[in-house]
Design a protein around this motif. Sequence first.
Motif, PDB file in Angstrom:
ATOM      1  N   GLU A 197       2.316   2.099   3.413  1.00  0.00           N
ATOM      2  CA  GLU A 197       3.344   1.134   3.813  1.00  0.00           C
ATOM      3  C   GLU A 197       4.654   1.401   3.084  1.00  0.00           C
ATOM      4  OE1 GLU A 197       0.136  -2.522   4.546  1.00  0.00           O
ATOM      5  OE2 GLU A 197       1.290  -2.402   2.679  1.00  0.00           O
TER       6      GLU A 197
ATOM      7  N   GLY B 256      -1.959  -8.786   2.842  1.00  0.00           N
ATOM      8  CA  GLY B 256      -2.296  -8.399   4.201  1.00  0.00           C
ATOM      9  C   GLY B 256      -3.782  -8.327   4.453  1.00  0.00           C
ATOM     10  N   HIS B 257      -4.574  -9.142   3.756  1.00  0.00           N
ATOM     11  CA  HIS B 257      -6.020  -9.158   3.953  1.00  0.00           C
ATOM     12  C   HIS B 257      -6.380 -10.061   5.128  1.00  0.00           C
ATOM     13  CE1 HIS B 257      -6.792  -7.974  -0.527  1.00  0.00           C
ATOM     14  NE2 HIS B 257      -6.472  -6.951   0.239  1.00  0.00           N
TER      15      HIS B 257
ATOM     16  N   SER C 212      -2.132  -6.986   8.356  1.00  0.00           N
ATOM     17  CA  SER C 212      -1.306  -6.130   7.502  1.00  0.00           C
ATOM     18  C   SER C 212       0.163  -6.176   7.900  1.00  0.00           C
ATOM     19  CB  SER C 212      -1.811  -4.682   7.566  1.00  0.00           C
ATOM     20  OG  SER C 212      -3.104  -4.581   7.027  1.00  0.00           O
TER      21      SER C 212
ATOM     22  N   PRO D 264       0.360  -0.847  11.216  1.00  0.00           N
ATOM     23  CA  PRO D 264      -0.323  -1.177   9.958  1.00  0.00           C
ATOM     24  C   PRO D 264      -1.834  -1.187  10.105  1.00  0.00           C
ATOM     25  CG  PRO D 264       1.512  -2.662  10.323  1.00  0.00           C
ATOM     26  CD  PRO D 264       1.335  -1.875  11.584  1.00  0.00           C
ATOM     27  N   LYS D 265      -2.526  -1.224   8.967  1.00  0.00           N
ATOM     28  CA  LYS D 265      -3.986  -1.125   8.913  1.00  0.00           C
ATOM     29  C   LYS D 265      -4.672  -2.114   9.852  1.00  0.00           C
ATOM     30  CE  LYS D 265      -7.727  -1.110   5.517  1.00  0.00           C
ATOM     31  NZ  LYS D 265      -8.069  -1.274   4.083  1.00  0.00           N
TER      32      LYS D 265
ATOM     33  N   THR E 299       2.834   2.063   8.815  1.00  0.00           N
ATOM     34  CA  THR E 299       2.299   2.805   7.680  1.00  0.00           C
ATOM     35  C   THR E 299       2.255   4.280   8.043  1.00  0.00           C
ATOM     36  OG1 THR E 299       0.447   2.954   6.097  1.00  0.00           O
ATOM     37  CG2 THR E 299      -0.118   2.607   8.400  1.00  0.00           C
TER      38      THR E 299
ATOM     39  N   ARG F  14       0.855  -1.186   0.000  1.00  0.00           N
ATOM     40  CA  ARG F  14       0.000   0.000   0.000  1.00  0.00           C
ATOM     41  C   ARG F  14       0.888   1.233   0.000  1.00  0.00           C
ATOM     42  NH1 ARG F  14      -2.340  -3.463   3.977  1.00  0.00           N
ATOM     43  NH2 ARG F  14      -4.455  -4.186   3.412  1.00  0.00           N
TER      44      ARG F  14
ATOM     45  N   ARG G 179       3.068  -8.093   8.002  1.00  0.00           N
ATOM     46  CA  ARG G 179       3.343  -9.334   7.285  1.00  0.00           C
ATOM     47  C   ARG G 179       4.754  -9.361   6.712  1.00  0.00           C
ATOM     48  NH1 ARG G 179       0.802  -5.498   4.503  1.00  0.00           N
ATOM     49  NH2 ARG G 179       1.138  -5.213   2.264  1.00  0.00           N
TER      50      ARG G 179
END
Length: 379
Positions: free
Chosen positions: A215, A341-342, A261, A256-257, A236, A212, A263
């Motif tokens: 990131e 990262g889902h 995420s 991270p989100k 991020t 992203r 990872r």
Amino acid sequence: MIFMARHGENIRKRKDGRWEGRYPVYSMEKKKQVYCSVYGRTYDDVREKLTIKKNLLKNHTGAGETVHEKTCSAKEVLFTQAARDWLAQIMEKRKLSTYVKYSLIYQNHIESNFQGAVLSEITNPFVKEKLPDSLSDSVRKSVYCVLNQILKAAAARYSLKMDPLRKPDSEMRCRPVKVFSKKEQKRIISVLYRNTDLFKMAVLSVLFTGLRLGELCALKWTDIDFENKILTVNRTVQRLYAEGHRTKTILMEMAPKSGHSRREIPLSAAVLELLIRFRSDKEYVFGGDKPMEPRTMQYHFKKILKEAGVTDMNFHILRHTFSTNCVEDGMDVKSLSELLGHSNVQITLNRYVHPSMEVKRRYMDSLSAFYGQIHGHAG
């Protein structure tokens, strides 16, 4: 916790910068008077909340009496009060970026349209009537999400039965994301490998990893294990509205989100070669001594697209293109989901991975060839 009292009223400023107002209620469980609190970002906000609370209690029980707020009915609780209570919980328990996102949705699309409404009025027909038709599908989806969270929180707070709102059919559609065509990718890659600089290397990195934008901009050299060829996503960056402002924003570095995420991404030889070429003793890969400004990265990305003769697109299309390329190359969806990262595979399938027309055509040609072989044997 340390408080700074506001003289003359039971309103105090907390150490975390928020204001807290306390009011007495009678607890049916404890059989005695207890104090409940309301929270806000300003003194005036808390004073307004206290006034509403006291009026609700007074109207319900008569002057001089108090009752636990959980005995209130859905006809007595103002929706805006329930919304503010919910936002106070979000501010306390969730990430700042989450609070800012929800707060803006509420302020921009909900608050003014639901002034004066009580919880019992928040039904599907009422909401449909109050929301303007000009809202985009994505914004409307966010509004319904916030409304349902407010109703859920209010149901728990006041021991009410609140039915969740049903999203319009248009909200359930899942549109294929846009990706660069193979022809466009060839043009872009050609430009990226010509006089490659730090920004072109950044774009190539996303095409090879699916990072992203936030990131990418927050990436540090310590996140890259050159020996084992692994990149770790640890943080991020995001622009958020400054405290007390609706126009001024600041760049903030954060976790991270989501948990998924954070990872590890294996690096190909091509990416590793690029990183080694631009390796420096600075802290951040792309920003030097501080994180890269996402708007700066997007500006250079648009310059690259113009140089390649490709239609102007948002930076996120690189991540979509990475995802689609992986699927078309035969990567299993579970592996791709983890690389992106889902939180689950379904998100990857529905939101990011859609076969292109070229792939569909290849499948159709393959089927025709198969039938042709059968026809040849039959003859």
